[in-house]
Design an enzyme around this catalytic site. Structure first.
Site, PDB file in Angstrom:
ATOM      1  N   GLY A 159      32.199  26.118 -81.101  1.00  0.00           N
ATOM      2  CA  GLY A 159      30.821  26.079 -81.935  1.00  0.00           C
ATOM      3  C   GLY A 159      29.846  26.484 -80.736  1.00  0.00           C
ATOM      4  CD  GLN A 160      23.512  27.071 -81.069  1.00  0.00           C
ATOM      5  OE1 GLN A 160      23.448  26.394 -81.722  1.00  0.00           O
ATOM      6  NE2 GLN A 160      22.667  27.959 -80.743  1.00  0.00           N
ATOM      7  CE1 TYR A 207      24.049  18.633 -89.035  1.00  0.00           C
ATOM      8  CE2 TYR A 207      21.657  19.045 -89.049  1.00  0.00           C
ATOM      9  CZ  TYR A 207      22.725  18.931 -88.238  1.00  0.00           C
ATOM     10  OH  TYR A 207      22.886  19.016 -87.074  1.00  0.00           O
TER      11      TYR A 207
HETATM   12  N1  SER Z   1      19.931  23.462 -85.751  1.00  0.00           N
HETATM   13  C1  SER Z   1      20.371  22.210 -86.591  1.00  0.00           C
HETATM   14  C2  SER Z   1      20.021  23.001 -88.179  1.00  0.00           C
HETATM   15  O1  SER Z   1      19.113  23.713 -88.364  1.00  0.00           O
HETATM   16  C3  SER Z   1      19.312  20.949 -86.696  1.00  0.00           C
HETATM   17  O2  SER Z   1      19.903  19.934 -86.015  1.00  0.00           O
HETATM   18  O3  SER Z   1      20.574  22.651 -88.907  1.00  0.00           O
END
Ligand code: SER
Length: 311
Positions: A11-12, A142
């Site tokens: 991943g990133q 999330y």
């Molecule tokens: N970069 C993430 C998102 O935009 C934030 O933790 O979901």
């Protein structure tokens, strides 16, 4: 000797963290694992295994067989993808963490890094200079998984003595590997489009301020918190860390200093609502005073690096 496992290595964050850990500790002691095919930048740099982060048995077998002592668990569904599939976000983000914490209880000598996010904060949180301890009522799945995960980390530390450490990453900006499914992804896309097409259609509105960080700083924060003496890590919830804060309009002005004919237009979509619930800037005094966190990249310096490397 440390034996390290990075889950979500393609991943990133995973690609750059794996490379940094290999540089620091040696290639062979850092095992990269992901459900995806090995990222081209990892190929030939060290051991790679295919692993589903929700497969508790496969993870346990791997950890025991390799004698793993340090785990970085990065596999997760981010904010925008999490809203498309909240059930999967909960299952992946929570079950992967829970099983790693259980493994650490079983094995006794495993240190864990698990990332949290500014997404733990929600619409009721103070938006400017958001403190470490404040109202936390996330409104995305999330964010809910990240906050629940922080509580779980703290619980496993207090109850079982698990050495788990965490930071709340802001939006991360990188050129080696692409982000996937986040609300802050515009701040990476904008550089690719500026170089390729000299124009970018932004999915957030022009004055949407969000906390951001260049990947080099994020990797350094991760390694610094993991290798800090345990007594310096006074919080086992995640630490706020901060580097810069800008809006699409502000980053456009800075890119234009190098690409004068770059233009931007704004077509806010469903991600605007997510961004509107997040802080504009973050107070990271606790991380600075307790384990010495300090960012090196601001908006100008990061923009120069991004354009130079992407070219
Ligand atoms: N970069 C993430 C998102 O935009 C934030 O933790 O979901």
């Amino acid at each position: 000797m440390n034996k390290i496992l990075v889950i979500g290595a393609c991943g990133q964050i995973g690609v750059e963290l794996t490379l940094a850990l290999r540089k620091k500790n040696g290639n062979d002691v850092v095992i990269a694992a992901d459900i995806k095919n090995e990222h081209p930048l990892l190929q030939g740099t060290g051991p790679y295994v295919t692993l589903d982060a929700t497969d508790a048995d496969a993870t346990r077998v791997l950890v025991k067989k390799e004698g793993i002592t340090e785990i970085y668990l990065l596999a997760a569904l981010l904010s925008a993808t999490g809203e498309k599939n909240p059930k999967l976000a909960w299952e992946l983000n929570m079950s992967s963490l829970r099983q790693i914490l259980d493994l650490a209880v079983e094995e006794k000598n495993i240190k864990i890094f698990w990332p949290s996010s500014i997404a733990v904060f929600g619409p009721t949180t103070p938006k400017d200079g958001t403190p470490q301890k404040t109202i936390i009522e996330p409104s995305t799945m999330y964010g809910i998984t990240k906050y629940a995960g922080e509580l779980l980390c703290q619980y496993y530390h207090q109850r079982f003595g698990v050495d788990v450490r965490s930071v709340r990453y802001p939006g991360l900006i990188s050129w080696k590997s692409l982000p996937g499914g986040g609300t802050t992804d515009y701040a990476v896309e904008i550089f690719h489009e500026a170089l390729k097409n000299k124009t970018y259609s932004c999915f957030l509105s022009e004055n949407t301020y969000l906390p951001m960080m260049y990947m080099d700083d994020a990797i350094r924060a991760t390694i610094e918190i993991m290798y800090a003496p345990a007594e310096k890590i006074r919080s086992r919830m995640a630490y706020n860390i901060s580097a810069m804060s800008f809006s699409p309009k502000e980053i456009t002005e800075v890119i234009k200093k190098q690409i004068p004919d770059f233009t931007i237009s704004y077509q806010p979509d469903h991600r605007q609502q997510i961004a509107d619930g997040w802080p504009k800037s973050i107070d990271d005094t606790a991380a600075r005073t307790e384990w010495g966190w300090k960012p090196e990249y601001d908006l100008e310096k990061m923009t120069i690096e991004m354009l130079k490397n992407l070219k």
